[in-house]
Design an enzyme around this catalytic site. Structure first.
Site, PDB file in Angstrom:
ATOM      1  N   SER A 117       0.829  -1.204   0.000  1.00 41.38           N
ATOM      2  CA  SER A 117       0.000   0.000   0.000  1.00 41.38           C
ATOM      3  C   SER A 117       0.860   1.249   0.000  1.00 41.38           C
ATOM      4  O   SER A 117       1.986   1.246   0.528  1.00 41.38           O
ATOM      5  CB  SER A 117      -0.858  -0.025   1.270  1.00 41.38           C
ATOM      6  N   TYR A 141      -1.457   0.177  10.214  1.00 37.67           N
ATOM      7  CA  TYR A 141      -1.759  -0.506   8.950  1.00 37.67           C
ATOM      8  C   TYR A 141      -0.564  -0.410   7.999  1.00 37.67           C
ATOM      9  O   TYR A 141      -0.083  -1.412   7.453  1.00 37.67           O
ATOM     10  CB  TYR A 141      -3.014   0.114   8.308  1.00 37.67           C
ATOM     11  N   LYS A 145       2.351  -3.328   6.398  1.00 41.87           N
ATOM     12  CA  LYS A 145       2.717  -3.542   4.991  1.00 41.87           C
ATOM     13  C   LYS A 145       4.231  -3.385   4.814  1.00 41.87           C
ATOM     14  O   LYS A 145       4.871  -4.163   4.100  1.00 41.87           O
ATOM     15  CB  LYS A 145       1.966  -2.545   4.097  1.00 41.87           C
TER      16      LYS A 145
HETATM   17  N1  NAD Z   1      -8.755  -1.067  -1.219  1.00 39.43           N
HETATM   18  C1  NAD Z   1      -7.703  -0.294  -1.343  1.00 39.43           C
HETATM   19  O1  NAD Z   1      -7.811   0.870  -1.785  1.00 39.43           O
HETATM   20  C2  NAD Z   1      -6.338  -0.826  -0.978  1.00 39.43           C
HETATM   21  C3  NAD Z   1      -5.238   0.045  -1.034  1.00 39.43           C
HETATM   22  C4  NAD Z   1      -3.980  -0.447  -0.708  1.00 39.43           C
HETATM   23  C5  NAD Z   1      -3.806  -1.782  -0.387  1.00 39.43           C
HETATM   24  N2  NAD Z   1      -4.887  -2.602  -0.303  1.00 39.43           N
HETATM   25  C6  NAD Z   1      -4.647  -4.013   0.087  1.00 39.43           C
HETATM   26  O2  NAD Z   1      -5.282  -4.867  -0.849  1.00 39.43           O
HETATM   27  C7  NAD Z   1      -5.704  -6.080  -0.205  1.00 39.43           C
HETATM   28  C8  NAD Z   1      -7.166  -6.346  -0.543  1.00 39.43           C
HETATM   29  O3  NAD Z   1      -7.951  -5.251  -0.074  1.00 39.43           O
HETATM   30  P1  NAD Z   1      -9.509  -5.134  -0.344  1.00 39.43           P
HETATM   31  O4  NAD Z   1      -9.802  -3.683  -0.439  1.00 39.43           O
HETATM   32  O5  NAD Z   1      -9.906  -6.042  -1.456  1.00 39.43           O
HETATM   33  O6  NAD Z   1     -10.076  -5.659   1.065  1.00 39.43           O
HETATM   34  P2  NAD Z   1     -11.221  -6.742   1.396  1.00 39.43           P
HETATM   35  O7  NAD Z   1     -11.466  -6.636   2.856  1.00 39.43           O
HETATM   36  O8  NAD Z   1     -12.369  -6.595   0.474  1.00 39.43           O
HETATM   37  O9  NAD Z   1     -10.485  -8.107   1.063  1.00 39.43           O
HETATM   38  C9  NAD Z   1      -9.706  -8.834   1.981  1.00 39.43           C
HETATM   39  C10 NAD Z   1     -10.139 -10.294   1.908  1.00 39.43           C
HETATM   40  O10 NAD Z   1      -9.286 -11.066   2.742  1.00 39.43           O
HETATM   41  C11 NAD Z   1     -10.068 -11.956   3.544  1.00 39.43           C
HETATM   42  N3  NAD Z   1      -9.287 -12.182   4.764  1.00 39.43           N
HETATM   43  C12 NAD Z   1      -8.896 -11.275   5.702  1.00 39.43           C
HETATM   44  N4  NAD Z   1      -8.162 -11.852   6.662  1.00 39.43           N
HETATM   45  C13 NAD Z   1      -8.070 -13.178   6.331  1.00 39.43           C
HETATM   46  C14 NAD Z   1      -7.441 -14.301   6.929  1.00 39.43           C
HETATM   47  N5  NAD Z   1      -6.762 -14.208   8.075  1.00 39.43           N
HETATM   48  N6  NAD Z   1      -7.552 -15.508   6.329  1.00 39.43           N
HETATM   49  C15 NAD Z   1      -8.246 -15.641   5.163  1.00 39.43           C
HETATM   50  N7  NAD Z   1      -8.865 -14.601   4.554  1.00 39.43           N
HETATM   51  C16 NAD Z   1      -8.785 -13.396   5.128  1.00 39.43           C
HETATM   52  C17 NAD Z   1     -11.392 -11.230   3.751  1.00 39.43           C
HETATM   53  O11 NAD Z   1     -12.483 -12.087   4.036  1.00 39.43           O
HETATM   54  C18 NAD Z   1     -11.571 -10.520   2.399  1.00 39.43           C
HETATM   55  O12 NAD Z   1     -12.261 -11.330   1.471  1.00 39.43           O
HETATM   56  C19 NAD Z   1      -5.439  -5.871   1.296  1.00 39.43           C
HETATM   57  O13 NAD Z   1      -4.251  -6.542   1.637  1.00 39.43           O
HETATM   58  C20 NAD Z   1      -5.269  -4.372   1.420  1.00 39.43           C
HETATM   59  O14 NAD Z   1      -4.427  -4.030   2.491  1.00 39.43           O
HETATM   60  C21 NAD Z   1      -6.139  -2.163  -0.595  1.00 39.43           C
END
Ligand code: NAD
Length: 323
Positions: A117, A141, A145
Protein backbone atom coordinates in the site's frame (compact mmCIF):
# COMPACT_ATOMS: atom_id res chain seq x y z
CA UNK A 1 -2.66 -23.69 -17.79
CA UNK A 2 -0.88 -21.87 -14.99
CA UNK A 3 -2.23 -22.40 -11.48
CA UNK A 4 -2.64 -19.34 -9.30
CA UNK A 5 -3.64 -19.31 -5.64
CA UNK A 6 -5.33 -16.14 -4.43
CA UNK A 7 -5.73 -15.35 -0.73
CA UNK A 8 -8.53 -12.88 -0.02
CA UNK A 9 -10.07 -13.69 -3.41
CA UNK A 10 -13.61 -13.15 -2.07
CA UNK A 11 -12.80 -9.54 -1.17
CA UNK A 12 -13.06 -6.41 -3.30
CA UNK A 13 -9.75 -6.32 -5.17
CA UNK A 14 -9.05 -10.07 -4.99
CA UNK A 15 -12.38 -10.93 -6.62
CA UNK A 16 -11.73 -8.57 -9.53
CA UNK A 17 -8.31 -10.16 -10.06
CA UNK A 18 -9.89 -13.63 -9.86
CA UNK A 19 -12.37 -12.57 -12.55
CA UNK A 20 -9.59 -11.42 -14.86
CA UNK A 21 -7.58 -14.60 -14.20
CA UNK A 22 -10.65 -16.73 -14.93
CA UNK A 23 -11.41 -14.86 -18.15
CA UNK A 24 -7.82 -15.34 -19.31
CA UNK A 25 -7.95 -19.09 -18.67
CA UNK A 26 -5.76 -19.40 -15.56
CA UNK A 27 -6.65 -22.12 -13.05
CA UNK A 28 -7.61 -20.33 -9.88
CA UNK A 29 -7.69 -21.47 -6.25
CA UNK A 30 -8.87 -19.16 -3.48
CA UNK A 31 -8.36 -19.10 0.26
CA UNK A 32 -10.62 -16.73 2.16
CA UNK A 33 -12.11 -16.80 5.66
CA UNK A 34 -15.04 -14.65 4.45
CA UNK A 35 -14.48 -12.23 7.35
CA UNK A 36 -15.07 -9.36 4.95
CA UNK A 37 -15.36 -11.08 1.58
CA UNK A 38 -18.42 -12.85 0.25
CA UNK A 39 -19.19 -15.96 -1.78
CA UNK A 40 -21.15 -13.95 -4.36
CA UNK A 41 -17.96 -12.16 -5.37
CA UNK A 42 -16.22 -15.36 -6.43
CA UNK A 43 -16.91 -15.90 -10.14
CA UNK A 44 -14.15 -18.39 -10.94
CA UNK A 45 -12.02 -21.05 -9.32
CA UNK A 46 -12.18 -23.30 -6.31
CA UNK A 47 -12.69 -21.68 -2.91
CA UNK A 48 -11.34 -23.01 0.39
CA UNK A 49 -12.99 -21.22 3.30
CA UNK A 50 -10.03 -21.05 5.65
CA UNK A 51 -8.20 -18.64 7.90
CA UNK A 52 -4.54 -18.09 7.10
CA UNK A 53 -3.64 -18.71 10.70
CA UNK A 54 -4.53 -22.38 10.18
CA UNK A 55 -1.10 -23.16 8.78
CA UNK A 56 -1.53 -26.93 8.47
CA UNK A 57 -4.79 -26.58 6.55
CA UNK A 58 -3.29 -23.92 4.29
CA UNK A 59 -0.34 -26.21 3.70
CA UNK A 60 -2.59 -29.08 2.61
CA UNK A 61 -4.38 -26.74 0.17
CA UNK A 62 -1.01 -25.72 -1.28
CA UNK A 63 0.08 -29.34 -1.58
CA UNK A 64 -3.22 -30.36 -3.18
CA UNK A 65 -3.60 -27.43 -5.58
CA UNK A 66 0.13 -26.97 -6.34
CA UNK A 67 0.04 -23.35 -7.55
CA UNK A 68 2.99 -21.88 -9.44
CA UNK A 69 2.30 -18.47 -7.96
CA UNK A 70 0.48 -17.01 -4.99
CA UNK A 71 -1.29 -13.64 -4.90
CA UNK A 72 -1.76 -12.43 -1.33
CA UNK A 73 -4.67 -10.00 -0.81
CA UNK A 74 -6.01 -11.28 2.52
CA UNK A 75 -5.65 -8.82 5.33
CA UNK A 76 -7.29 -6.18 7.48
CA UNK A 77 -7.51 -2.88 5.70
CA UNK A 78 -9.01 -0.02 7.72
CA UNK A 79 -6.37 2.57 8.66
CA UNK A 80 -8.40 4.19 11.41
CA UNK A 81 -9.21 0.83 13.01
CA UNK A 82 -5.50 -0.05 12.93
CA UNK A 83 -4.79 3.05 15.02
CA UNK A 84 -7.38 1.98 17.60
CA UNK A 85 -6.64 -1.76 17.55
CA UNK A 86 -3.05 -2.23 16.35
CA UNK A 87 -2.74 -5.80 17.57
CA UNK A 88 -5.51 -6.97 15.27
CA UNK A 89 -3.47 -5.58 12.36
CA UNK A 90 -0.12 -6.99 13.46
CA UNK A 91 -1.74 -10.37 14.04
CA UNK A 92 -3.64 -10.61 10.77
CA UNK A 93 -1.39 -8.71 8.37
CA UNK A 94 2.00 -9.68 9.77
CA UNK A 95 1.46 -12.85 11.85
CA UNK A 96 -0.83 -14.57 9.38
CA UNK A 97 1.30 -13.56 6.39
CA UNK A 98 4.27 -15.20 8.11
CA UNK A 99 2.15 -18.34 8.59
CA UNK A 100 1.41 -18.27 4.87
CA UNK A 101 5.07 -17.76 3.93
CA UNK A 102 6.05 -20.72 6.14
CA UNK A 103 3.44 -22.92 4.47
CA UNK A 104 4.69 -21.76 1.04
CA UNK A 105 8.25 -22.64 1.97
CA UNK A 106 7.23 -26.12 3.06
CA UNK A 107 5.16 -26.63 -0.10
CA UNK A 108 8.07 -25.28 -2.20
CA UNK A 109 6.09 -22.45 -3.77
CA UNK A 110 8.25 -19.43 -4.29
CA UNK A 111 6.52 -16.87 -6.48
CA UNK A 112 4.60 -14.29 -4.50
CA UNK A 113 2.69 -11.12 -5.32
CA UNK A 114 1.98 -9.01 -2.28
CA UNK A 115 -0.79 -6.40 -1.85
CA UNK A 116 1.17 -3.56 -0.34
CA UNK A 117 0.00 0.00 0.00
CA UNK A 118 0.96 3.62 -0.48
CA UNK A 119 0.54 3.78 3.31
CA UNK A 120 4.14 2.50 3.57
CA UNK A 121 5.37 5.97 2.59
CA UNK A 122 3.73 7.88 5.45
CA UNK A 123 4.07 11.57 4.59
CA UNK A 124 6.37 11.50 1.56
CA UNK A 125 8.85 14.29 0.93
CA UNK A 126 8.65 13.96 -2.85
CA UNK A 127 5.35 14.02 -4.75
CA UNK A 128 4.73 12.02 -6.93
CA UNK A 129 6.45 9.53 -4.63
CA UNK A 130 8.95 7.10 -6.22
CA UNK A 131 9.57 3.57 -4.89
CA UNK A 132 13.01 4.69 -3.68
CA UNK A 133 11.45 6.98 -1.05
CA UNK A 134 12.11 6.01 2.53
CA UNK A 135 9.35 3.90 4.12
CA UNK A 136 8.05 5.81 7.12
CA UNK A 137 4.48 4.69 7.75
CA UNK A 138 2.44 6.84 10.13
CA UNK A 139 -0.14 4.25 11.18
CA UNK A 140 -0.10 0.58 12.22
CA UNK A 141 -1.76 -0.51 8.95
CA UNK A 142 1.09 1.02 6.93
CA UNK A 143 3.62 -0.46 9.37
CA UNK A 144 2.25 -3.97 8.75
CA UNK A 145 2.72 -3.54 4.99
CA UNK A 146 6.25 -2.16 5.39
CA UNK A 147 7.16 -5.06 7.72
CA UNK A 148 6.03 -7.68 5.22
CA UNK A 149 7.92 -5.88 2.45
CA UNK A 150 11.05 -6.09 4.59
CA UNK A 151 10.50 -9.78 5.32
CA UNK A 152 10.08 -10.44 1.60
CA UNK A 153 13.30 -8.57 0.84
CA UNK A 154 15.17 -10.75 3.33
CA UNK A 155 13.63 -13.94 1.95
CA UNK A 156 14.54 -12.94 -1.60
CA UNK A 157 18.08 -12.17 -0.43
CA UNK A 158 18.25 -15.67 1.03
CA UNK A 159 17.06 -17.11 -2.30
CA UNK A 160 13.81 -18.41 -0.80
CA UNK A 161 11.27 -16.33 -2.69
CA UNK A 162 10.68 -14.24 -5.79
CA UNK A 163 8.23 -11.47 -5.11
CA UNK A 164 6.63 -8.29 -6.33
CA UNK A 165 5.15 -5.95 -3.75
CA UNK A 166 2.51 -3.89 -5.48
CA UNK A 167 1.99 -0.66 -3.59
CA UNK A 168 -1.62 0.27 -4.36
CA UNK A 169 -2.76 3.85 -4.09
CA UNK A 170 -6.55 4.35 -3.72
CA UNK A 171 -8.41 1.60 -5.52
CA UNK A 172 -11.84 2.46 -6.90
CA UNK A 173 -14.60 1.41 -9.29
CA UNK A 174 -16.36 -1.85 -10.07
CA UNK A 175 -16.22 -4.48 -12.79
CA UNK A 176 -17.80 -2.86 -15.85
CA UNK A 177 -20.14 -5.80 -16.48
CA UNK A 178 -21.65 -5.15 -13.06
CA UNK A 179 -21.11 -8.72 -11.86
CA UNK A 180 -18.95 -7.79 -8.85
CA UNK A 181 -17.96 -4.63 -7.03
CA UNK A 182 -16.87 -3.16 -3.71
CA UNK A 183 -18.49 -5.35 -1.07
CA UNK A 184 -17.19 -3.96 2.21
CA UNK A 185 -19.17 -4.44 5.39
CA UNK A 186 -17.43 -1.46 6.90
CA UNK A 187 -17.48 1.34 4.33
CA UNK A 188 -14.60 3.76 4.91
CA UNK A 189 -13.40 4.70 1.41
CA UNK A 190 -14.31 8.21 0.33
CA UNK A 191 -15.95 7.41 -3.02
CA UNK A 192 -18.07 4.65 -1.49
CA UNK A 193 -19.16 6.82 1.43
CA UNK A 194 -20.07 9.61 -0.98
CA UNK A 195 -22.13 7.16 -3.04
CA UNK A 196 -23.91 5.99 0.12
CA UNK A 197 -24.69 9.64 0.91
CA UNK A 198 -25.97 10.15 -2.66
CA UNK A 199 -28.17 7.09 -2.24
CA UNK A 200 -29.53 8.39 1.07
CA UNK A 201 -28.02 5.58 3.13
CA UNK A 202 -25.84 8.06 5.00
CA UNK A 203 -27.45 11.25 6.34
CA UNK A 204 -24.38 13.28 5.34
CA UNK A 205 -20.79 12.91 4.19
CA UNK A 206 -18.08 14.04 6.57
CA UNK A 207 -14.82 15.50 5.28
CA UNK A 208 -12.01 14.50 7.61
CA UNK A 209 -9.96 17.65 7.81
CA UNK A 210 -10.13 20.87 5.80
CA UNK A 211 -6.89 22.43 7.08
CA UNK A 212 -4.33 20.33 5.23
CA UNK A 213 -1.56 22.08 3.30
CA UNK A 214 -3.26 21.47 -0.06
CA UNK A 215 -4.96 23.80 -2.56
CA UNK A 216 -8.44 23.42 -1.02
CA UNK A 217 -7.41 22.21 2.45
CA UNK A 218 -8.55 18.60 1.93
CA UNK A 219 -6.44 15.47 1.39
CA UNK A 220 -5.34 14.53 -2.11
CA UNK A 221 -5.25 10.92 -3.34
CA UNK A 222 -4.33 9.03 -6.49
CA UNK A 223 -7.32 6.85 -7.51
CA UNK A 224 -6.69 3.75 -9.62
CA UNK A 225 -9.41 1.73 -11.38
CA UNK A 226 -9.67 -1.79 -9.97
CA UNK A 227 -9.40 -3.55 -13.37
CA UNK A 228 -6.26 -1.62 -14.31
CA UNK A 229 -4.86 -2.78 -10.99
CA UNK A 230 -5.97 -6.34 -11.75
CA UNK A 231 -4.05 -6.19 -15.04
CA UNK A 232 -0.92 -5.11 -13.14
CA UNK A 233 -1.15 -8.33 -11.09
CA UNK A 234 -1.25 -10.51 -14.17
CA UNK A 235 1.73 -8.68 -15.65
CA UNK A 236 3.65 -8.93 -12.36
CA UNK A 237 2.96 -12.65 -12.18
CA UNK A 238 4.12 -13.32 -15.71
CA UNK A 239 7.19 -11.16 -15.14
CA UNK A 240 8.21 -13.23 -12.10
CA UNK A 241 7.58 -16.50 -13.89
CA UNK A 242 9.82 -15.28 -16.72
CA UNK A 243 12.62 -14.91 -14.17
CA UNK A 244 12.09 -11.22 -13.34
CA UNK A 245 13.77 -9.66 -10.31
CA UNK A 246 12.00 -9.17 -6.99
CA UNK A 247 10.97 -5.59 -6.24
CA UNK A 248 8.29 -3.15 -5.11
CA UNK A 249 6.21 -1.23 -7.66
CA UNK A 250 3.79 1.66 -7.25
CA UNK A 251 0.30 1.22 -8.66
CA UNK A 252 -1.33 4.56 -9.35
CA UNK A 253 -1.95 6.95 -12.23
CA UNK A 254 0.42 9.71 -11.10
CA UNK A 255 -2.18 12.41 -10.49
CA UNK A 256 -4.40 13.26 -7.57
CA UNK A 257 -7.86 14.52 -6.65
CA UNK A 258 -8.79 16.34 -3.47
CA UNK A 259 -11.65 15.18 -1.27
CA UNK A 260 -13.72 18.17 -2.41
CA UNK A 261 -13.05 17.37 -6.08
CA UNK A 262 -14.15 13.78 -5.56
CA UNK A 263 -17.35 14.89 -3.82
CA UNK A 264 -18.19 17.29 -6.67
CA UNK A 265 -17.60 14.54 -9.22
CA UNK A 266 -19.80 12.09 -7.28
CA UNK A 267 -22.61 14.68 -7.22
CA UNK A 268 -22.20 15.29 -10.96
CA UNK A 269 -22.09 11.62 -11.96
CA UNK A 270 -24.97 10.51 -9.71
CA UNK A 271 -26.95 13.70 -10.41
CA UNK A 272 -27.76 13.79 -6.69
CA UNK A 273 -26.97 16.37 -4.08
CA UNK A 274 -26.21 15.46 -0.48
CA UNK A 275 -25.17 17.14 2.72
CA UNK A 276 -21.45 17.55 3.37
CA UNK A 277 -20.10 18.27 6.85
CA UNK A 278 -16.60 19.57 7.51
CA UNK A 279 -15.08 17.51 10.33
CA UNK A 280 -11.74 17.15 12.02
CA UNK A 281 -8.69 15.33 10.72
CA UNK A 282 -8.58 11.56 11.24
CA UNK A 283 -5.49 10.09 12.86
CA UNK A 284 -3.12 8.49 10.37
CA UNK A 285 -4.05 10.40 7.19
CA UNK A 286 -1.17 11.87 5.13
CA UNK A 287 -2.10 15.09 3.26
CA UNK A 288 -1.05 14.03 -0.25
CA UNK A 289 -0.38 10.64 -1.82
CA UNK A 290 0.36 10.47 -5.54
CA UNK A 291 2.30 7.68 -7.25
CA UNK A 292 5.31 8.03 -9.46
CA UNK A 293 4.41 5.19 -11.83
CA UNK A 294 7.46 5.35 -14.10
CA UNK A 295 8.86 2.05 -12.80
CA UNK A 296 5.78 -0.14 -13.26
CA UNK A 297 5.35 1.21 -16.78
CA UNK A 298 8.98 0.43 -17.61
CA UNK A 299 9.34 -2.95 -15.89
CA UNK A 300 5.93 -4.49 -16.55
CA UNK A 301 4.95 -2.40 -19.56
CA UNK A 302 1.74 -1.66 -17.65
CA UNK A 303 -0.50 0.93 -19.31
CA UNK A 304 -3.42 2.61 -17.55
CA UNK A 305 -6.54 2.07 -19.63
CA UNK A 306 -9.26 3.61 -17.45
CA UNK A 307 -7.61 6.71 -16.00
CA UNK A 308 -10.87 8.55 -15.39
CA UNK A 309 -12.36 9.49 -12.03
CA UNK A 310 -15.73 9.74 -13.75
CA UNK A 311 -15.49 6.13 -14.96
CA UNK A 312 -14.49 4.82 -11.53
CA UNK A 313 -17.40 6.62 -9.88
CA UNK A 314 -19.84 5.60 -12.61
CA UNK A 315 -19.06 1.86 -12.37
CA UNK A 316 -19.15 1.99 -8.55
CA UNK A 317 -22.48 3.89 -8.65
CA UNK A 318 -24.04 1.38 -11.05
CA UNK A 319 -22.91 -1.40 -8.69
CA UNK A 320 -24.21 0.48 -5.66
CA UNK A 321 -27.71 1.05 -7.04
CA UNK A 322 -27.95 -2.53 -8.30
CA UNK A 323 -27.15 -3.84 -4.83
N1 NAD B 1 -8.75 -1.07 -1.22
C1 NAD B 1 -7.70 -0.29 -1.34
O1 NAD B 1 -7.81 0.87 -1.78
C2 NAD B 1 -6.34 -0.83 -0.98
C3 NAD B 1 -5.24 0.04 -1.03
C4 NAD B 1 -3.98 -0.45 -0.71
C5 NAD B 1 -3.81 -1.78 -0.39
N2 NAD B 1 -4.89 -2.60 -0.30
C6 NAD B 1 -4.65 -4.01 0.09
O2 NAD B 1 -5.28 -4.87 -0.85
C7 NAD B 1 -5.70 -6.08 -0.21
C8 NAD B 1 -7.17 -6.35 -0.54
O3 NAD B 1 -7.95 -5.25 -0.07
P1 NAD B 1 -9.51 -5.13 -0.34
O4 NAD B 1 -9.80 -3.68 -0.44
O5 NAD B 1 -9.91 -6.04 -1.46
O6 NAD B 1 -10.08 -5.66 1.06
P2 NAD B 1 -11.22 -6.74 1.40
O7 NAD B 1 -11.47 -6.64 2.86
O8 NAD B 1 -12.37 -6.60 0.47
O9 NAD B 1 -10.48 -8.11 1.06
C9 NAD B 1 -9.71 -8.83 1.98
C10 NAD B 1 -10.14 -10.29 1.91
O10 NAD B 1 -9.29 -11.07 2.74
C11 NAD B 1 -10.07 -11.96 3.54
N3 NAD B 1 -9.29 -12.18 4.76
C12 NAD B 1 -8.90 -11.27 5.70
N4 NAD B 1 -8.16 -11.85 6.66
C13 NAD B 1 -8.07 -13.18 6.33
C14 NAD B 1 -7.44 -14.30 6.93
N5 NAD B 1 -6.76 -14.21 8.07
N6 NAD B 1 -7.55 -15.51 6.33
C15 NAD B 1 -8.25 -15.64 5.16
N7 NAD B 1 -8.87 -14.60 4.55
C16 NAD B 1 -8.79 -13.40 5.13
C17 NAD B 1 -11.39 -11.23 3.75
O11 NAD B 1 -12.48 -12.09 4.04
C18 NAD B 1 -11.57 -10.52 2.40
O12 NAD B 1 -12.26 -11.33 1.47
C19 NAD B 1 -5.44 -5.87 1.30
O13 NAD B 1 -4.25 -6.54 1.64
C20 NAD B 1 -5.27 -4.37 1.42
O14 NAD B 1 -4.43 -4.03 2.49
C21 NAD B 1 -6.14 -2.16 -0.60
Amino acid sequence: MLKVLVTGGAGYIGSHVVKLLGERGYQVGIIDNLSSGSLKQVLYGKLWVLDLKEREKVLSVLKEFKPEVLLHFAGSIVVEESVKDPLKYYENNVGNTIELLCAMKEAKINNFIFSSSAAVYGIPEIIPVPETAELRPINPYGQTKAMIEKILEDLAQAGEINYISLRYFNVAGADREGKIGPNYRQVTHLILRALKAAKGELPFLEIYGTDYPTSDGTCIRDYIYVMDLAEAHLLAMEYLLDGGKSMALNCGYGRGFSVREVIEEVKRVTKRDFKVVEGRRRPGDPPILIADNTKIKEILNWRPTYDSLEYMIKTAWEWEIKN
